[in-house]
Design an enzyme around this catalytic site. Structure first.
Site, PDB file in Angstrom:
ATOM      1  N   TYR A   1      10.049  -1.974  18.342  1.00  0.00           N
ATOM      2  CA  TYR A   1       8.641  -1.580  18.400  1.00  0.00           C
ATOM      3  C   TYR A   1       8.315  -0.944  19.757  1.00  0.00           C
ATOM      4  O   TYR A   1       7.557   0.025  19.836  1.00  0.00           O
ATOM      5  CB  TYR A   1       7.748  -2.798  18.161  1.00  0.00           C
ATOM      6  CG  TYR A   1       7.836  -3.339  16.764  1.00  0.00           C
ATOM      7  CD1 TYR A   1       6.974  -2.888  15.769  1.00  0.00           C
ATOM      8  CD2 TYR A   1       8.798  -4.290  16.418  1.00  0.00           C
ATOM      9  CE1 TYR A   1       7.065  -3.363  14.472  1.00  0.00           C
ATOM     10  CE2 TYR A   1       8.897  -4.771  15.128  1.00  0.00           C
ATOM     11  CZ  TYR A   1       8.029  -4.304  14.155  1.00  0.00           C
ATOM     12  OH  TYR A   1       8.137  -4.774  12.871  1.00  0.00           O
TER      13      TYR A   1
ATOM     14  N   HIS B   1       7.446  -4.959   0.020  1.00  0.00           N
ATOM     15  CA  HIS B   1       8.128  -4.386   1.170  1.00  0.00           C
ATOM     16  C   HIS B   1       9.562  -4.885   1.299  1.00  0.00           C
ATOM     17  O   HIS B   1      10.446  -4.139   1.713  1.00  0.00           O
ATOM     18  CB  HIS B   1       7.325  -4.750   2.430  1.00  0.00           C
ATOM     19  CG  HIS B   1       7.831  -4.126   3.683  1.00  0.00           C
ATOM     20  ND1 HIS B   1       7.858  -2.768   3.893  1.00  0.00           N
ATOM     21  CD2 HIS B   1       8.335  -4.683   4.823  1.00  0.00           C
ATOM     22  CE1 HIS B   1       8.338  -2.511   5.099  1.00  0.00           C
ATOM     23  NE2 HIS B   1       8.656  -3.651   5.671  1.00  0.00           N
TER      24      HIS B   1
ATOM     25  N   ASP C   1      12.059  -0.597   5.880  1.00  0.00           N
ATOM     26  CA  ASP C   1      11.458  -0.981   7.149  1.00  0.00           C
ATOM     27  C   ASP C   1      12.218  -0.288   8.290  1.00  0.00           C
ATOM     28  O   ASP C   1      12.446   0.917   8.228  1.00  0.00           O
ATOM     29  CB  ASP C   1      11.459  -2.513   7.284  1.00  0.00           C
ATOM     30  CG  ASP C   1      10.552  -3.021   8.394  1.00  0.00           C
ATOM     31  OD1 ASP C   1       9.340  -3.173   8.151  1.00  0.00           O
ATOM     32  OD2 ASP C   1      11.046  -3.239   9.510  1.00  0.00           O
TER      33      ASP C   1
END
Length: 431
Positions: A346, A406, A193
């Site tokens: 982000y 994930h 990630d």
């Protein structure tokens, strides 16, 4: 040299009491948003109510089907803190940031320093199930001093000191941690990630000699990009009909999941990358909001056999994606008050994550360093093996697995730990 401050991982009783009050005051709808909504519309209401009740009682389920002993959320959390404190924690100030890290040291005099970088909505706790595996002495290969920092703005680490702070900056700070603070002349790196980006940027630094990830942003060739573009504008099924001619069943599954993610699972990214404060401030106030937001992601990005979401008869007890571990992660975010700052990558990364796949100059110093990759079938957006070298990577180790997703360090910790050990045993250069 920066001064290390040993700490215990723990929160004040007053903060735990406030959490208990907030959970007691939680007010959820009586019925789903529409009849038979399931997970199609986001977090499933029945699961949310069940795990909230177990949070309040301090008795969440574990992978073997047993439950924590209960006695309320405060008693349960004290037990969690004891578990997490089995390996020491420290704070150190680097570039104006109070950086938290946990370290599991091996007794092996030849152990390799390894930095594990987590992502979102994970935390340093993601490494909990691999710490003891990797730091233990092994007759199968290398053992490790495992260093697990919290990203700036996550957990016990302080927030980024300015606007525009990227994971490239974080990697610089983490390299300082490994080389100047801890004094390692060389080290290995692993991540998924956001930790994938941190790990790739760490590999640009001279001290990082080899690196491994369990996630990679795909860099599809032109023909694949054309198929994906056609799929987006209405040619539904084109990719599904074409991929079996191009890829293995495993790779086809990865590409399909990536297309589904872009179509149905990308909304959170748009929100967190544009207006992180608007969402973050509300979640900072509400532990149930954090739980609901995270449940959606863990359910969608994990192996369907994960005990937190699978029927008991089909649950895989070897997976650490269980109710208790999910609640540990959620509780850590809320008690530390970092949900809003955890959204910052982000906003600040912009297109940098995708540039890691296309801009060879961005990672040129790492071009010849050994790179290893582990593929898990329920990754949210994986890459066929043939595409990986297109990212400017010297791929020398590639292994796939039949289960896991994930959050590989939790979802299939044995496989990830074995891959990390095998790769670095083969590829970490010894002086």
């Amino acid at each position: 040299m920066a001064t290390l401050k040993p700490i215990r991982f723990e929160f004040p009783d007053a903060t735990l009491e406030r959490l208990a009050r907030r959970l007691d005051d939680a007010h959820l709808p009586d019925t789903p948003i529409v009849p038979d909504a399931g997970w199609k519309y986001g977090t499933e209401l029945g699961k949310l109510k069940q795990i909230l009740a177990d949070w309040k009682s301090g008795a969440p389920a574990r992978s073997d089907g047993s439950h924590a002993e209960g006695g309320g959320v405060q008693k349960w959390w004290k037990g969690v803190e004891k578990r997490i404190n089995r390996h020491p924690h420290f704070l150190v100030e680097i570039e104006g940031i109070s950086v938290h890290y946990q370290i599991a040291k091996s007794k092996d005099p030849d152990a390799v320093p390894l930095i594990f970088s987590h992502g979102w909505p994970g935390s340093f706790f993601e490494a909990d199930l691999i710490l003891d595996r990797l730091s233990a002495q092994s007759d199968k290969g290398t053992s490790f001093h495992v260093v697990v920092p919290s990203l700036p703005g996550y957990g016990l680490s302080g927030p980024p000191p300015r606007q525009g702070w990227t994971l490239q900056d974080t990697a610089r700070v983490f390299d300082t941690l490994m080389t100047e603070v801890l004094g390692y002349k060389s080290y290995a790196a692993q991540g998924g990630d956001w930790g994938y980006a941190v790990t790739r940027f760490l590999a640009n630094h001279p001290g990082c000699k080899a690196y491994h990830t369990n996630f990679i942003v795909p860099n599809p060739p032109m023909y694949a990009s054309a198929i994906i573009a056609a799929e987006k504008v209405g040619a539904k099924g084109l990719a599904a009909r074409t991929m079996p001619w191009l890829f293995s069943d495993f790779e086809t599954g990865l590409v399909k999941r990536g297309l589904d993610y872009l179509d149905q699972g990308f909304g959170y990214y748009s929100i967190q990358s544009t207006k992180p404060a608007s969402l973050g401030y509300g979640m900072h106030d509400s532990p149930v909001a954090v739980l609901s937001w995270f449940l959606d992601k863990f359910q969608g990005w994990s192996d369907p056999g994960a005990p937190a979401f699978a029927p008991k008869s089909k649950a895989d007890s070897s997976s650490g994606i269980n109710d208790e571990n999910l609640l540990i992660n959620v509780t850590l975010y809320w008690l530390s008050g970092t949900i809003h700052t955890s959204f910052l990558p982000y906003k600040e990364m912009g297109g940098l994550m995708y540039q890691l796949g296309t801009d060879r100059k961005l990672t040129a110093p790492a071009r010849d360093k050994p790179y290893g990759h582990s593929g898990f079938p329920y990754e949210l957006a994986g890459s066929p093996k043939a595409w990986i070298p297109r990212c400017g990577l010297n791929l020398v180790f590639y292994r796939t697995h039949e289960k896991g997703g994930h959050f590989a360090a939790l979802d299939n910790p044995e496989a990830l730990a074995d891959d990390v050990r095998d790769f670095f045993t083969e590829s970490f250069p010894r002086a």
